[in-house]
Design a protein around this motif. Structure first.
Motif, short mmCIF file in Angstrom:
data_model
loop_
_atom_site.label_atom_id
_atom_site.label_comp_id
_atom_site.label_asym_id
_atom_site.label_seq_id
_atom_site.Cartn_x
_atom_site.Cartn_y
_atom_site.Cartn_z
N ALA A 75 -7.32 -9.39 143.26
CA ALA A 75 -6.67 -8.92 144.48
C ALA A 75 -7.04 -9.87 145.64
N HIS A 76 -6.06 -10.17 146.47
CA HIS A 76 -6.23 -11.02 147.66
C HIS A 76 -6.72 -12.43 147.31
N TYR A 77 -6.37 -12.91 146.16
CA TYR A 77 -6.83 -14.22 145.69
C TYR A 77 -6.50 -15.34 146.68
N PHE A 78 -5.34 -15.26 147.30
CA PHE A 78 -4.87 -16.34 148.16
C PHE A 78 -5.05 -16.03 149.65
N SER A 79 -5.99 -15.18 150.00
CA SER A 79 -6.18 -14.76 151.38
C SER A 79 -6.55 -15.91 152.32
N THR A 80 -7.13 -16.97 151.81
CA THR A 80 -7.54 -18.10 152.66
C THR A 80 -6.39 -19.05 152.99
N VAL A 81 -5.24 -18.85 152.36
CA VAL A 81 -4.10 -19.73 152.61
C VAL A 81 -2.86 -18.89 152.98
N GLY A 82 -3.04 -18.06 153.98
CA GLY A 82 -2.00 -17.11 154.38
C GLY A 82 -0.74 -17.71 154.95
N SER A 83 -0.71 -18.99 155.27
CA SER A 83 0.50 -19.60 155.84
C SER A 83 1.43 -20.18 154.78
N LEU A 84 1.12 -19.97 153.50
CA LEU A 84 1.96 -20.52 152.44
C LEU A 84 3.39 -19.98 152.48
N THR A 85 4.36 -20.88 152.29
CA THR A 85 5.75 -20.48 152.09
C THR A 85 6.20 -20.77 150.66
N ASP A 86 5.50 -21.71 150.00
CA ASP A 86 5.81 -22.08 148.63
C ASP A 86 4.51 -22.13 147.81
N LEU A 87 4.54 -21.48 146.64
CA LEU A 87 3.38 -21.50 145.76
C LEU A 87 3.86 -21.68 144.32
N THR A 88 3.31 -22.68 143.65
CA THR A 88 3.59 -22.94 142.24
C THR A 88 2.28 -22.91 141.47
N ILE A 89 2.27 -22.15 140.37
CA ILE A 89 1.11 -22.10 139.48
C ILE A 89 1.62 -22.51 138.10
N ASN A 90 1.14 -23.65 137.63
CA ASN A 90 1.67 -24.23 136.39
C ASN A 90 0.55 -24.47 135.38
N ASN A 91 0.79 -24.10 134.13
CA ASN A 91 -0.12 -24.32 133.00
C ASN A 91 -1.41 -23.51 133.06
N CYS A 92 -1.56 -22.62 133.99
CA CYS A 92 -2.77 -21.80 134.07
C CYS A 92 -2.58 -20.60 133.15
N LYS A 93 -3.44 -20.47 132.16
CA LYS A 93 -3.31 -19.43 131.14
C LYS A 93 -3.72 -18.09 131.72
N LEU A 94 -2.75 -17.38 132.27
CA LEU A 94 -2.97 -16.09 132.91
C LEU A 94 -2.55 -14.96 131.98
N LEU A 95 -3.37 -13.95 131.87
CA LEU A 95 -3.02 -12.77 131.07
C LEU A 95 -2.55 -11.62 131.94
N SER A 96 -2.83 -11.68 133.25
CA SER A 96 -2.36 -10.62 134.13
C SER A 96 -2.25 -11.12 135.56
N VAL A 97 -1.37 -10.45 136.30
CA VAL A 97 -1.29 -10.62 137.75
C VAL A 97 -1.69 -9.26 138.31
N PRO A 98 -2.95 -9.11 138.75
CA PRO A 98 -3.45 -7.80 139.20
C PRO A 98 -2.77 -7.31 140.48
N ASP A 99 -2.99 -6.04 140.78
CA ASP A 99 -2.50 -5.46 142.03
C ASP A 99 -2.95 -6.32 143.21
N ASN A 100 -2.04 -6.50 144.17
CA ASN A 100 -2.34 -7.13 145.47
C ASN A 100 -2.83 -8.57 145.39
N THR A 101 -2.53 -9.27 144.32
CA THR A 101 -2.93 -10.68 144.19
C THR A 101 -2.41 -11.51 145.36
N PHE A 102 -1.17 -11.26 145.77
CA PHE A 102 -0.52 -12.07 146.80
C PHE A 102 -0.41 -11.32 148.13
N GLN A 103 -1.17 -10.26 148.30
CA GLN A 103 -1.07 -9.36 149.44
C GLN A 103 -1.07 -10.07 150.79
N ASP A 104 -1.83 -11.13 150.94
CA ASP A 104 -1.99 -11.80 152.24
C ASP A 104 -0.97 -12.91 152.49
#
Length: 191
Positions: A75-104
């Protein structure tokens, strides 16, 4: 002797490939407000992206495709980069996107997650929770292709009021509920 030489060459190639990702390295692109991070994995504490400037508007995260280690979000993983308009996550072996990951990330318009989990194992699936995409009020384009998603719950995308395009191609979706509200969304779905 040929076999030994071949093994040595393969190992040498592997060693040369790993360091550029093993040293979690983020570099600026273009005007400096766009960053690309070549990392080993996304660490649950956020340290993989700790050097990214808070004024960054575009962040491209590329995990090492040669190493099949699990990445973890929280949750709140990206809180330090709150001004993002574009986000790409590539090749990262993710099994879940938890609640509120992108909340900020209330300015985020485009999100692309391509875990390519099927390259890791056909049994490694990306799971979305009902609140995975909370806080993304400006989201226009969501690309979830190549994640080995098998199930999408009803309402997962309903909070994305400005969503125009949803790409869920190259997944193994067997069950899905009502994906979005009744407003017009271009749904791209190809098995």
């Amino acid at each position: 002797m040929y076999a030994v030489t071949t093994v040595f060459c393969v190992l040498l190639h592997f060693v040369w490939s790993v360091p550029s990702y093993g040293l979690d390295k983020c570099v600026r692109q273009d005007s400096g407000n766009s960053i690309i991070c070549r990392i080993r994995t996304l660490d649950s504490d956020g340290s993989s992206i700790s050097t990214v400037n808070s004024e960054t508007y575009a962040l491209n995260i590329e995990c090492n495709h040669l190493l099949l280690f699990e990445s973890t979000l929280r949750a709140h993983y990206f809180s330090t980069v709150g001004s993002l308009t574009d986000l790409t996550i590539n090749n990262c072996k993710l099994l879940s996107v938890p609640d509120n990951t992108f909340q900020d990330l209330n300015k985020l318009r485009r999100l692309k997650i391509r875990s390519k989990n099927s390259e890791w194992s056909p049994t490694k699936n990306l799971e979305l929770t009902l609140n995975s995409f909370n806080g993304l009020s400006e989201m226009q384009s969501l690309d979830l292709a190549q994640n080995n998603i098998k199930f999408i719950s009803s309402g997962v995308f309903c909070s994305l009021e400005n969503l125009n395009t949803l790409n869920v191609t190259r997944n193994r979706i067997k069950l899905w509920g009502r994906l979005v509200s009744d407003k017009g969304v271009d749904l791209v779905y190809i098995h």
